[in-house]
Design an enzyme around this catalytic site. Structure first.
Site, short mmCIF file in Angstrom:
data_model
loop_
_atom_site.label_atom_id
_atom_site.label_comp_id
_atom_site.label_asym_id
_atom_site.label_seq_id
_atom_site.Cartn_x
_atom_site.Cartn_y
_atom_site.Cartn_z
N ARG A 38 0.83 -1.22 0.00
CA ARG A 38 0.00 0.00 0.00
C ARG A 38 0.86 1.27 0.00
O ARG A 38 0.52 2.27 -0.61
CB ARG A 38 -0.92 0.01 1.23
CG ARG A 38 -2.11 -0.91 1.07
CD ARG A 38 -3.01 -0.86 2.29
NE ARG A 38 -4.19 -1.68 2.09
CZ ARG A 38 -5.12 -1.92 3.02
NH1 ARG A 38 -4.97 -1.39 4.23
NH2 ARG A 38 -6.16 -2.66 2.75
N LYS A 199 -17.80 -18.78 2.92
CA LYS A 199 -19.22 -18.71 3.23
C LYS A 199 -20.06 -18.02 2.17
O LYS A 199 -19.69 -16.97 1.66
CB LYS A 199 -19.42 -17.96 4.55
CG LYS A 199 -18.89 -18.72 5.75
CD LYS A 199 -19.08 -17.91 7.00
CE LYS A 199 -18.72 -18.75 8.22
NZ LYS A 199 -18.86 -17.95 9.45
N GLY A 356 -8.53 -9.69 0.67
CA GLY A 356 -7.34 -10.15 1.38
C GLY A 356 -6.84 -11.53 0.99
O GLY A 356 -5.71 -11.70 0.57
N GLY A 379 -12.36 -4.85 2.46
CA GLY A 379 -13.78 -4.47 2.57
C GLY A 379 -14.26 -3.58 1.44
O GLY A 379 -15.38 -3.75 0.94
C1 3PG Z 1 -8.40 -2.05 5.55
O1 3PG Z 1 -7.26 -2.37 5.88
O2 3PG Z 1 -9.24 -2.88 5.17
C2 3PG Z 1 -8.73 -0.60 5.52
O3 3PG Z 1 -7.64 0.14 5.93
C3 3PG Z 1 -9.97 -0.29 6.35
O4 3PG Z 1 -9.74 -0.55 7.69
P1 3PG Z 1 -10.99 -0.71 8.67
O5 3PG Z 1 -11.67 -1.99 8.26
O6 3PG Z 1 -10.44 -0.74 10.05
O7 3PG Z 1 -11.89 0.49 8.42
MG MG Z 2 -10.96 -4.17 6.98
#
Ligand code: 3PG
Ligand code: MG
Length: 403
Positions: A38, A199, A356, A379
């Site tokens: 990142r 899931k 991820g 996310g």
């Molecule tokens: C992540 O690593 O998914 C982002 O930086 C968002 O982090 P968070 O889920 O704590 O908002």
């Molecule tokens: Mg996250």
């Protein structure tokens, strides 16, 4: 096609202080950054702004602190940021707002960089507080968001601040949005999606949205067990969400209705337990013994997915197709990853992947750098794949409309 957001090419930053929202929420172990991806992707944005004569103030969250917490300081990230910027000096402000931040920012000259302490030390950040956004905005004259992976958060440094300053997307945000738009908004068809993971329940919205968008959907991972079970296939002791059978059947019906070809596993690699080096068997999906667990897609299924990939022009991929962390159950995912990489290299396929586990699986297969685009977002990538509006992206679009 004009972009629905401004970029670094549209804004005047000479002699100005530019606030850059980064996502420096990177893995750190024993005080050292263990994956700087990142940070490396952020560097071109900072370099471009410096080259245009700006002073750059970098801000980010780190972890999920409840109030100020020295264990979640951004200071350990400084050396990695410095390395990514070719060894450049970076000033550090002990607080992201107020006198410590003002002092550091005031001393900054064009061509210089500062990093602010963790935004989430202040509750106003996650509350999307206008007052907190004003305190941040007071530190600069232009706002640049280069944190796609945090764009699903309606937080002050992402949403509220974009209403207070001229706002543009950084290079990495721009690349991400371009890649995602090319994959689902205006893709070359046929478009295929590969969805895996454990899931169905956590990916229902995603699967519904994707089915409405793509021509072909291949499902692997343990979530495929739930779909097979819902169709009356015995899955033995496999991971399976038995209570999701109705939802699974509705997804299959939706695919038929929308003309989306569904590829489910027709064979599987099974074992009595998930452990490295256990004795495995390859069986067709109708022949999974009561004591067996499905742990990977089988060779025929890999072949079927490869043939579909040969026909596809665009691919969106989220989720591993088997228990890839435990060899040999990485084989299906690795074989498909290599095929995707080869088609992409040959110019036959535009491939976009994210999430991820997906990134880890592509790295394990050694092809992370061979897809058209691999998102570092977790996310945010998933919410985009659910068709949801991301607050960070919406804020940039609103700023562009404002001009
Ligand atoms: C992540 O690593 O998914 C982002 O930086 C968002 O982090 P968070 O889920 O704590 O908002
Ligand atoms: Mg996250």
């Amino acid at each position: 096609m004009p972009k629905p957001f401004l970029t670094l090419d549209d804004i005047d930053v000479r002699g100005k202080r530019v606030l850059v929202r980064a996502d420096l929420n990177v893995p750190v172990r024993d005080g050292k950054v263990t994956d700087a991806t990142r940070i490396e992707r952020l560097a071109p944005t900072i370099e471009a702004l410096l080259a245009k004569g700006a002073a750059v103030v970098v801000m980010s969250h780190f972890g999920r602190p409840k109030g100020a917490d020295p264990k979640l300081s951004l200071r350990p990230v400084l050396p990695a940021l410095r390395t990514a910027l070719g060894g450049r000096e970076i000033a550090f402000a002990e607080d992201c707002v107020g006198p410590p931040a003002e002092r550091v920012v005031k001393a900054l000259r064009p061509g210089q960089v500062a990093l602010l302490e963790n935004l989430r030390f202040h509750p106003g950040e996650e509350e999307n507080s206008l007052e907190f956004a004003r305190a941040l905005a007071a530190l600069g004259e232009v706002y640049v968001d280069d944190a796609f992976s945090a764009a699903h958060r309606a937080h002050a440094s992402i949403a509220a601040i974009a209403e207070l300053l001229p706002a543009a997307a950084g290079r990495s945000m721009e690349a991400e949005l371009d890649a995602l738009a090319a994959a689902l908004d205006h893709p070359d068809r046929p478009v295929m999606a590969l969805v895996g993971g454990a899931k169905v329940s956590t990916k229902l919205d995603l699967l519904r949205f994707v089915i409405g968008k793509v021509d072909c959907l291949a499902i692997g991972g343990a979530m495929a067990n739930t779909l097979l079970f819902a169709q009356g296939v015995a899955v033995g002791r496999s991971l399976c969400e038995h209570d999701m059978a109705d939802n699974a059947r509705r997804l299959v019906a939706l695919a038929a209705e929308r003309g989306c070809r569904l590829i489910l596993p027709e064979d599987a690699v099974v074992a009595p337990q998930l452990a490295a080096g256990v004795a495995t068997q390859s069986v067709s999906v109708g022949a999974v013994g009561p004591d067996m667990m499905i742990l990977d897609i089988g060779a025929k299924t890999v072949g079927r997915i490869e043939a579909a990939l040969d026909d596809a022009k665009t691919l969106v991929w989220n989720g591993p197709l088997g228990a890839f962390e435990t060899p040999p159950f990485d084989r299906g995912t690795a074989a498909v990853a290599k095929k995707v990489a080869a088609l992409t290299r040959a110019g036959h396929l535009r491939s976009v992947a994210g999430g991820g586990d997906t990134v880890a699986a592509l790295a394990a297969a050694g092809v992370s750098d061979q897809l058209s685009y691999v998102s570092t977002a977790g996310g945010a990538f998933l919410e985009w794949l659910e068709g949801r509006e991301l607050p960070g992206v919406a804020a940039l679009a609103a700023a562009a409309r404002r001009g």
